[in-house]
Design a protein around this motif. Structure first.
Motif, mmCIF file in Angstrom:
data_model
loop_
_atom_site.group_PDB
_atom_site.id
_atom_site.type_symbol
_atom_site.label_atom_id
_atom_site.label_comp_id
_atom_site.label_asym_id
_atom_site.label_seq_id
_atom_site.Cartn_x
_atom_site.Cartn_y
_atom_site.Cartn_z
ATOM 1 N N UNK A 187 0.840 -1.199 0.000
ATOM 2 C CA UNK A 187 0.000 0.000 0.000
ATOM 3 C C UNK A 187 0.878 1.253 0.000
ATOM 4 N N UNK A 188 2.036 1.151 0.636
ATOM 5 C CA UNK A 188 2.965 2.266 0.674
ATOM 6 C C UNK A 188 4.236 1.871 1.393
ATOM 7 N N UNK A 189 5.232 2.753 1.306
ATOM 8 C CA UNK A 189 6.517 2.511 1.960
ATOM 9 C C UNK A 189 6.861 3.703 2.842
ATOM 10 N N UNK A 190 7.320 3.390 4.050
ATOM 11 C CA UNK A 190 7.854 4.399 4.956
ATOM 12 C C UNK A 190 9.368 4.269 4.897
ATOM 13 N N UNK A 191 10.017 5.316 4.410
ATOM 14 C CA UNK A 191 11.469 5.347 4.328
ATOM 15 C C UNK A 191 11.985 6.029 5.587
ATOM 16 N N UNK A 192 12.938 5.400 6.246
ATOM 17 C CA UNK A 192 13.519 5.964 7.458
ATOM 18 C C UNK A 192 14.755 6.752 7.055
ATOM 19 N N UNK A 193 14.700 8.052 7.302
ATOM 20 C CA UNK A 193 15.776 8.931 6.887
ATOM 21 C C UNK A 193 16.378 9.706 8.041
ATOM 22 N N UNK A 194 17.238 10.656 7.687
ATOM 23 C CA UNK A 194 17.888 11.516 8.685
ATOM 24 C C UNK A 194 16.914 12.506 9.296
ATOM 25 N N UNK A 195 15.882 12.897 8.493
ATOM 26 C CA UNK A 195 14.884 13.846 8.963
ATOM 27 C C UNK A 195 13.579 13.587 8.207
ATOM 28 N N UNK A 196 12.488 14.082 8.767
ATOM 29 C CA UNK A 196 11.189 13.936 8.109
ATOM 30 C C UNK A 196 11.142 14.866 6.902
ATOM 31 N N UNK A 197 10.605 14.349 5.797
ATOM 32 C CA UNK A 197 10.502 15.128 4.560
ATOM 33 C C UNK A 197 9.078 15.057 4.022
ATOM 34 N N UNK A 198 8.656 16.135 3.359
ATOM 35 C CA UNK A 198 7.336 16.167 2.733
ATOM 36 C C UNK A 198 7.413 16.005 1.217
ATOM 37 N N UNK A 199 8.579 16.218 0.655
ATOM 38 C CA UNK A 199 8.767 16.100 -0.793
ATOM 39 C C UNK A 199 10.260 16.130 -1.087
ATOM 40 N N UNK A 200 10.590 15.752 -2.315
ATOM 41 C CA UNK A 200 11.995 15.780 -2.709
ATOM 42 C C UNK A 200 12.144 15.913 -4.207
ATOM 43 N N UNK A 201 13.294 16.403 -4.643
ATOM 44 C CA UNK A 201 13.556 16.592 -6.070
ATOM 45 C C UNK A 201 13.998 15.303 -6.747
ATOM 46 N N UNK A 202 14.094 15.363 -8.056
ATOM 47 C CA UNK A 202 14.682 14.269 -8.820
ATOM 48 C C UNK A 202 16.094 14.033 -8.303
ATOM 49 N N UNK A 203 16.496 12.775 -8.266
ATOM 50 C CA UNK A 203 17.808 12.405 -7.734
ATOM 51 C C UNK A 203 18.535 11.547 -8.768
ATOM 52 N N UNK A 204 19.819 11.840 -8.966
ATOM 53 C CA UNK A 204 20.660 10.986 -9.793
ATOM 54 C C UNK A 204 21.671 10.302 -8.888
ATOM 55 N N UNK A 205 21.618 8.980 -8.880
ATOM 56 C CA UNK A 205 22.541 8.171 -8.077
ATOM 57 C C UNK A 205 23.609 7.653 -9.033
ATOM 58 N N UNK A 206 24.875 7.986 -8.771
ATOM 59 C CA UNK A 206 25.936 7.522 -9.669
ATOM 60 C C UNK A 206 25.955 5.998 -9.776
ATOM 61 N N UNK A 207 26.199 5.506 -10.963
ATOM 62 C CA UNK A 207 26.287 4.063 -11.172
ATOM 63 C C UNK A 207 27.484 3.490 -10.440
ATOM 64 N N UNK A 208 27.302 2.307 -9.891
ATOM 65 C CA UNK A 208 28.402 1.627 -9.207
ATOM 66 C C UNK A 208 28.147 0.138 -9.217
ATOM 67 N N UNK A 209 29.197 -0.610 -9.061
ATOM 68 C CA UNK A 209 29.102 -2.058 -8.959
ATOM 69 C C UNK A 209 29.180 -2.419 -7.488
ATOM 70 N N UNK A 210 28.260 -3.268 -7.052
ATOM 71 C CA UNK A 210 28.178 -3.666 -5.651
ATOM 72 C C UNK A 210 28.415 -5.163 -5.560
ATOM 73 N N UNK A 211 29.233 -5.565 -4.602
ATOM 74 C CA UNK A 211 29.426 -6.990 -4.313
ATOM 75 C C UNK A 211 29.010 -7.198 -2.871
ATOM 76 N N UNK A 212 27.965 -7.996 -2.660
ATOM 77 C CA UNK A 212 27.498 -8.228 -1.300
ATOM 78 C C UNK A 212 28.332 -9.308 -0.625
ATOM 79 N N UNK A 213 28.034 -9.559 0.632
ATOM 80 C CA UNK A 213 28.819 -10.517 1.421
ATOM 81 C C UNK A 213 28.745 -11.935 0.857
#
Length: 162
Positions: free
Chosen positions: A73-99
């Motif tokens: 139905x929805x997602x609650x994101x836990x962040x550093x502070x409460x937010x009501x809205x946010x701009x477009x975000x570009x996350x740099x591409x990276x390769x991740x290797x998990x444990x």
């Protein structure tokens, strides 16, 4: 709600299910490890119907996978502070290797978003909220001790929610 199950997903993220009374909806709470410590107690204190899944993750790929896995139905994101809205975000591409040795690429551009409810806060960047919005999932961003009140408010505002 009752904690009924815990597991680790493909990406090494900790996952848990908290079940309430019969009926209701499925919700997701997504948090980075450094903000997740008190969340199980917060979710156990939550009174409501349905199911809350807790995802303790690093990066966006585990979050996107959890949102694609089943309807929420929805997602609650836990962040550093409460937010009501946010701009477009570009996350740099990276390769991740998990444990476990799984290697995957993540990154990209994610859209601006607006909180599903106005619970106060400010406008600010949140990659996890933008990622949820990219899939059309309603989102709220709050701090750890705001998770239970945010879910209660959201359930109260949702038909058959609490």
């Amino acid at each position: 709600m009752n904690h009924t199950r815990t597991w680790t997903d493909l990406y090494g993220s900790a996952c848990a299910v908290f079940e309430g009374r019969a009926g209701g909806h499925r919700w997701l709470v997504a948090a980075p490890p450094e903000r997740a410590g008190d969340l199980p107690a917060e979710l156990e204190a939550l009174g409501g119907k349905g199911e809350v899944r807790l995802l303790v993750h690093e990066g966006l790929t585990p979050l996107l996978a959890a949102l694609r896995e089943g309807p929420v139905r929805g997602v609650v994101v836990v962040g550093e502070r409460a937010l009501t809205a946010g701009p477009e975000v570009t996350v740099p591409g990276r390769e991740v290797e998990d444990a476990g040795g799984l290697v995957y690429r993540e990154g990209g551009t994610f859209p601006a978003w607006t909180a599903a409810l106005n619970l106060g806060g400010e406008v600010g960047e949140c990659a996890a909220a933008s990622a949820a919005a990219s899939l059309g999932v309603p989102v709220l961003v709050t701090v750890p001790d705001g998770v239970r009140p945010a879910l209660e408010a959201w359930m109260d505002a949702t038909p058959h929610g609490r």
